[in-house]
Each structure stands twice: as C-alpha cells, then as structure tokens.
Design a protein around this motif. Structure first.
Motif, PDB file in Angstrom:
ATOM      1  N   SER A 249       0.893  -0.994   0.182  1.00  0.00           N
ATOM      2  CA  SER A 249       0.028   0.022  -0.160  1.00  0.00           C
ATOM      3  C   SER A 249       0.991   1.211   0.034  1.00  0.00           C
ATOM      4  O   SER A 249       0.407   2.359  -0.256  1.00  0.00           O
ATOM      5  CB  SER A 249      -0.899  -0.070   1.128  1.00  0.00           C
ATOM      6  N   SER A 250       2.104   1.237   0.519  1.00  0.00           N
ATOM      7  CA  SER A 250       2.968   2.537   0.668  1.00  0.00           C
ATOM      8  C   SER A 250       3.315   2.948  -0.587  1.00  0.00           C
ATOM      9  O   SER A 250       3.989   4.096  -1.083  1.00  0.00           O
ATOM     10  CB  SER A 250       4.174   1.927   1.249  1.00  0.00           C
ATOM     11  N   VAL A 251       3.082   2.101  -1.862  1.00  0.00           N
ATOM     12  CA  VAL A 251       3.414   2.472  -3.303  1.00  0.00           C
ATOM     13  C   VAL A 251       2.437   3.889  -3.483  1.00  0.00           C
ATOM     14  O   VAL A 251       2.866   4.571  -4.194  1.00  0.00           O
ATOM     15  CB  VAL A 251       3.193   1.600  -4.369  1.00  0.00           C
ATOM     16  N   GLY A 252       1.354   3.786  -2.998  1.00  0.00           N
ATOM     17  CA  GLY A 252       0.465   4.806  -3.107  1.00  0.00           C
ATOM     18  C   GLY A 252      -0.522   5.048  -4.103  1.00  0.00           C
ATOM     19  O   GLY A 252      -0.916   6.245  -4.341  1.00  0.00           O
ATOM     20  N   GLY A 253      -0.437   4.288  -5.156  1.00  0.00           N
ATOM     21  CA  GLY A 253      -1.297   4.366  -6.208  1.00  0.00           C
ATOM     22  C   GLY A 253      -0.533   3.352  -7.424  1.00  0.00           C
ATOM     23  O   GLY A 253       0.572   3.117  -7.361  1.00  0.00           O
ATOM     24  N   SER A 254      -1.243   3.340  -8.592  1.00  0.00           N
ATOM     25  CA  SER A 254      -0.594   2.683  -9.769  1.00  0.00           C
ATOM     26  C   SER A 254       0.168   3.764 -10.541  1.00  0.00           C
ATOM     27  O   SER A 254      -0.029   4.910 -10.458  1.00  0.00           O
ATOM     28  CB  SER A 254      -1.743   2.161 -10.793  1.00  0.00           C
ATOM     29  N   ILE A 268       5.559   8.171 -12.490  1.00  0.00           N
ATOM     30  CA  ILE A 268       4.515   8.956 -12.930  1.00  0.00           C
ATOM     31  C   ILE A 268       3.281   8.102 -12.252  1.00  0.00           C
ATOM     32  O   ILE A 268       2.908   6.831 -12.507  1.00  0.00           O
ATOM     33  CB  ILE A 268       4.528   8.804 -14.725  1.00  0.00           C
ATOM     34  N   ASP A 269       2.601   9.008 -11.697  1.00  0.00           N
ATOM     35  CA  ASP A 269       1.293   8.660 -11.118  1.00  0.00           C
ATOM     36  C   ASP A 269       0.239   8.498 -12.227  1.00  0.00           C
ATOM     37  O   ASP A 269      -0.362   9.321 -12.630  1.00  0.00           O
ATOM     38  CB  ASP A 269       0.827   9.559 -10.033  1.00  0.00           C
ATOM     39  N   LEU A 270      -0.087   7.205 -12.515  1.00  0.00           N
ATOM     40  CA  LEU A 270      -1.000   6.941 -13.383  1.00  0.00           C
ATOM     41  C   LEU A 270      -2.620   7.458 -12.913  1.00  0.00           C
ATOM     42  O   LEU A 270      -3.300   7.654 -13.654  1.00  0.00           O
ATOM     43  CB  LEU A 270      -1.215   5.250 -13.662  1.00  0.00           C
ATOM     44  N   ASP A 271      -2.710   7.399 -11.747  1.00  0.00           N
ATOM     45  CA  ASP A 271      -3.927   7.993 -11.334  1.00  0.00           C
ATOM     46  C   ASP A 271      -4.496   9.343 -11.835  1.00  0.00           C
ATOM     47  O   ASP A 271      -5.592   9.818 -11.985  1.00  0.00           O
ATOM     48  CB  ASP A 271      -4.144   8.093  -9.593  1.00  0.00           C
ATOM     49  N   ASP A 276     -10.086   7.004 -16.271  1.00  0.00           N
ATOM     50  CA  ASP A 276     -10.883   5.728 -16.021  1.00  0.00           C
ATOM     51  C   ASP A 276     -10.252   4.786 -15.212  1.00  0.00           C
ATOM     52  O   ASP A 276     -10.615   3.693 -14.886  1.00  0.00           O
ATOM     53  CB  ASP A 276     -11.345   5.149 -17.091  1.00  0.00           C
ATOM     54  N   LEU A 277      -9.138   4.898 -14.480  1.00  0.00           N
ATOM     55  CA  LEU A 277      -8.404   3.988 -13.823  1.00  0.00           C
ATOM     56  C   LEU A 277      -8.841   3.845 -12.486  1.00  0.00           C
ATOM     57  O   LEU A 277      -9.518   4.782 -11.933  1.00  0.00           O
ATOM     58  CB  LEU A 277      -6.703   4.666 -13.490  1.00  0.00           C
ATOM     59  N   ASP A 278      -8.882   2.625 -12.126  1.00  0.00           N
ATOM     60  CA  ASP A 278      -9.823   2.090 -10.838  1.00  0.00           C
ATOM     61  C   ASP A 278      -8.829   2.667  -9.751  1.00  0.00           C
ATOM     62  O   ASP A 278      -7.818   1.928  -9.307  1.00  0.00           O
ATOM     63  CB  ASP A 278      -9.966   0.641 -10.603  1.00  0.00           C
ATOM     64  N   LYS A 279      -9.075   3.696  -9.026  1.00  0.00           N
ATOM     65  CA  LYS A 279      -8.343   4.420  -7.895  1.00  0.00           C
ATOM     66  C   LYS A 279      -8.479   3.315  -6.582  1.00  0.00           C
ATOM     67  O   LYS A 279      -7.735   3.663  -5.854  1.00  0.00           O
ATOM     68  CB  LYS A 279      -8.559   5.802  -7.629  1.00  0.00           C
ATOM     69  N   ASN A 280      -9.530   2.763  -6.493  1.00  0.00           N
ATOM     70  CA  ASN A 280      -9.709   1.784  -5.197  1.00  0.00           C
ATOM     71  C   ASN A 280      -9.094   0.344  -5.488  1.00  0.00           C
ATOM     72  O   ASN A 280      -9.660  -0.723  -5.098  1.00  0.00           O
ATOM     73  CB  ASN A 280     -11.186   1.791  -5.008  1.00  0.00           C
ATOM     74  N   ASP A 283      -7.741  -1.559  -2.460  1.00  0.00           N
ATOM     75  CA  ASP A 283      -8.921  -1.980  -1.600  1.00  0.00           C
ATOM     76  C   ASP A 283      -9.427  -3.216  -2.173  1.00  0.00           C
ATOM     77  O   ASP A 283     -10.049  -4.163  -1.342  1.00  0.00           O
ATOM     78  CB  ASP A 283      -9.926  -0.909  -1.402  1.00  0.00           C
ATOM     79  N   ASP A 284      -9.511  -3.156  -3.644  1.00  0.00           N
ATOM     80  CA  ASP A 284     -10.702  -4.459  -4.106  1.00  0.00           C
ATOM     81  C   ASP A 284      -9.681  -5.413  -4.338  1.00  0.00           C
ATOM     82  O   ASP A 284     -10.337  -6.604  -4.469  1.00  0.00           O
ATOM     83  CB  ASP A 284     -11.253  -3.751  -5.467  1.00  0.00           C
ATOM     84  N   LYS A 285      -8.444  -5.206  -4.892  1.00  0.00           N
ATOM     85  CA  LYS A 285      -7.765  -6.442  -5.444  1.00  0.00           C
ATOM     86  C   LYS A 285      -6.244  -6.898  -4.490  1.00  0.00           C
ATOM     87  O   LYS A 285      -5.932  -7.855  -4.712  1.00  0.00           O
ATOM     88  CB  LYS A 285      -7.066  -6.161  -6.763  1.00  0.00           C
ATOM     89  N   GLY A 286      -5.996  -5.774  -3.712  1.00  0.00           N
ATOM     90  CA  GLY A 286      -4.991  -6.082  -2.777  1.00  0.00           C
ATOM     91  C   GLY A 286      -3.466  -5.782  -3.559  1.00  0.00           C
ATOM     92  O   GLY A 286      -2.576  -6.061  -2.928  1.00  0.00           O
ATOM     93  N   TYR A 287      -3.607  -4.954  -4.795  1.00  0.00           N
ATOM     94  CA  TYR A 287      -2.299  -4.548  -5.404  1.00  0.00           C
ATOM     95  C   TYR A 287      -2.469  -3.454  -6.083  1.00  0.00           C
ATOM     96  O   TYR A 287      -3.501  -2.902  -6.555  1.00  0.00           O
ATOM     97  CB  TYR A 287      -1.992  -5.645  -6.265  1.00  0.00           C
ATOM     98  N   TYR A 288      -1.447  -2.806  -6.260  1.00  0.00           N
ATOM     99  CA  TYR A 288      -1.247  -1.578  -7.294  1.00  0.00           C
ATOM    100  C   TYR A 288      -0.710  -2.139  -8.502  1.00  0.00           C
ATOM    101  O   TYR A 288       0.052  -3.041  -8.518  1.00  0.00           O
ATOM    102  CB  TYR A 288      -0.601  -0.158  -6.803  1.00  0.00           C
TER     103      TYR A 288
END
Length: 318
Positions: A249-254, A268-271, A276-280, A283-288
């Motif tokens: 989770s410390s990666v902080g995003g895709s 580069i923060d893909l968020d 349309d990137l799934d920002k959650n 929480d949903d999948k357990g990975y970025y």
C-alpha cells in the motif's frame, strides 16, 4: 597522498540534488556496491551481500524501554559490501570526475558527489586481497579534506572482502525530508533497484535498524511480475514495458517507473493521467499496478545526475 583532478567544491556545488530526493546518495552507494560485487563475481563465485545500517541521532528517549528507536532523526547510513574492493583501478576512478570506468553499466562517474551534497562527509574503508596479501585502504571524503591518503596497510585475520561507506551527518535541507521509518526506506531502495533484484545473482540487500529488513524477501513477497516484457514503439523509438502487481500500500497508487541504465529515475502517477483508472484497486484487489519502462532512448537521455530526463514533454518532438 592522492588528490582529485577537479575542483571538488565546484563539482559538488553544481551537482543538482533536489531536497525532495534525500535518498539519492544512498541509492548511489548501494548501486556502487552492486557493481563491486558483480566485478568480483566475474573472477570468483560467492554470495554477494550488502548491509545498510541506519545511523540515528542519539536521544534520551531512545534508551527508554519500550520506546521505538525510529522516533529519532536519521543522521546517516553505513553501507557495507563484500565486492571487489577499492583496488587501484577503482581508486583511480574514484579520484576522477566523470570517470568512464563503469560506462558500459551506465555509470556516470559522478554519483559520489551526491554524498557531499547531502552529507558533511563520507568515511571509506576497504579491505581486499592484493596479490594474496590482505590490505586496507581507509580515508575521509569531504570538502575539507582534498588530499586523500590512499596508502595501503597490511591487515591480518581477515576472511573476506569488506568495503564500508559511511555517510556522515545529513545536512538539514535533506535530513528533514528523509523518512524515519526503516521499512519505508527499504521499500524505496527496492523500487529503485527492481531490475537488479530480478537477477538470480543479485546480492542479499538488507536494511538494519532495530531489526533487519531483507529487501530481497520484500521484493519476492510484494512484486508479482509477468514472465516477459512488452515491446512498445513510440516515434520510432523502442521501449520495453514490464507489467507488475505490487502488493504494498505504501506505493500509494498505480504508477509507471521510468528506468535508465537499470536505475529508477522518474515515477509517473497513473491516477493523475488515466481518467478511468480504478483508484480503489488496492482495496478491491490487494495490489497496485506498476509498469517498469526501459529503453535505449531513456538510457541515452537521462540527466548526468540521474534525477531527471533531458526529454521534451511536447508531443511535437519526434
């Protein structure tokens, strides 16, 4: 005595090290250790090892039973390895700015100047075998000590090579921006050295504070990667993309990590770029999702100090 062939103070002053990147000097020392181990492995078979000890400011609170030592500020690091050692070839390269000694590995010959940009000094001790005799080279690297005693002294009762670089006394500009959390530092080293960690010959790299954090184990547990890279052509330039899932989770995003010469240069923060990137996703999948992008174009266009690329962001440039 030996001296630098450059104006050391001027070279350090002109070294661009953003205050938001206080771990760059540590990365440079770790990668130098990896290179030193690879150089020795070309001559003999052994298990490479790199230990990174965190040095903290002594405070009374740290001595109280039950109080976490990580509340104390980090003042430096001690990086030890069992690589080739600071032999004559490596010492000559150390004293020369912009050395091409490791150019084939993408070395710029300037990384050690980042040590003096962020720290007051670096202490160097290297023990290795020279013509079947164990020798030691020891000196301080600082702006106040331009002459370096490169004398070799004979040592005894030694069983293996050991080079130690101690980065001493973080300067305030950088100290206030470094995390006190050893696991965060270990994670950042893992991200910077992902490509090295993929190699079966990668040394065992550990962070040592109140406890030991093995970065190789963190990598194996947290990084799930595809077996092969995807080739991408952009403007006639070929890039390679490795898709990974990072269970941290410390990666902080895709993100997309841009690498040059096997080292991460830019994230580069893909968020922020893909609507349309799934920002959650965590929480949903357990990975970025993290994509590792490499290519000769990136290698050829990384800035000398390896903190950015000399590439126009304009789409009009081919």
């Amino acid at each position: 005595m030996a001296g630098f062939t450059i104006d050391l103070a001027g070279r350090v002053r002109n070294f661009d090290l953003p205050k938001t990147q206080p771990l760059i000097p540590l990365y440079e020392a770790v990668v130098n250790s990896i290179y030193a181990i690879e150089e020795r492995q070309e001559k003999e078979e052994f298990q490479g090892k790199i230990d990174i000890k965190i040095i903290r400011e002594p405070q009374e609170i740290a001595s109280i039973e039950g109080i976490d030592n990580s509340v104390n500020e980090i003042t430096g690091f001690s990086i030890s390895d069992n690589g080739i050692g600071l032999d004559e070839n490596n010492m000559r390269s150390f004293l020369q700015s912009d050395s091409t000694y490791r150019a084939e590995k993408g070395g710029k010959g300037v990384g050690r100047f980042s040590w003096l940009k962020a720290f007051s000094s670096a202490k160097v001790e290297s023990i290795y075998k020279d013509d079947d005799v164990w020798v030691k080279r020891e000196f301080e690297f600082s702006l106040d000590n331009l002459d370096i005693d490169d004398t070799l002294t004979e040592v005894h009762d030694i069983s293996d090579n050991c080079t130690v670089i101690e980065l001493v006394d973080y300067l305030p500009t950088y100290r206030k921006n470094v995390s006190k959390n050893p696991e965060v530092i270990a994670t950042k080293i893992m991200q910077h050295c992902l490509i090295y960690l993929m190699s079966p010959n990668c040394p065992i790299i550990s962070i040592i504070d109140d406890e030991r954090y093995c970065i190789n184990d963190m990598f194996e547990k947290r990084i799930k990667r595809e077996e092969s890279n995807v080739e991408i052509e952009v403007g006639g330039k070929i890039f390679s993309l490795l898709n990974t899932k990072v269970e941290d989770s410390s990666v902080g995003g895709s993100k997309i990590f841009l690498y040059a010469n096997d080292r991460m240069v830019k994230s580069i923060d893909l968020d922020k770029t893909l609507v349309d990137l799934d920002k959650n996703i965590f929480d949903d999948k357990g990975y970025y999702y993290v994509g590792i992008l490499t290519g000769k174009y990136l290698d050829d266009n990384v800035e000398m100090n390896r903190t950015s690329f000399d590439i126009s962001e304009s789409s009009s440039e081919g």
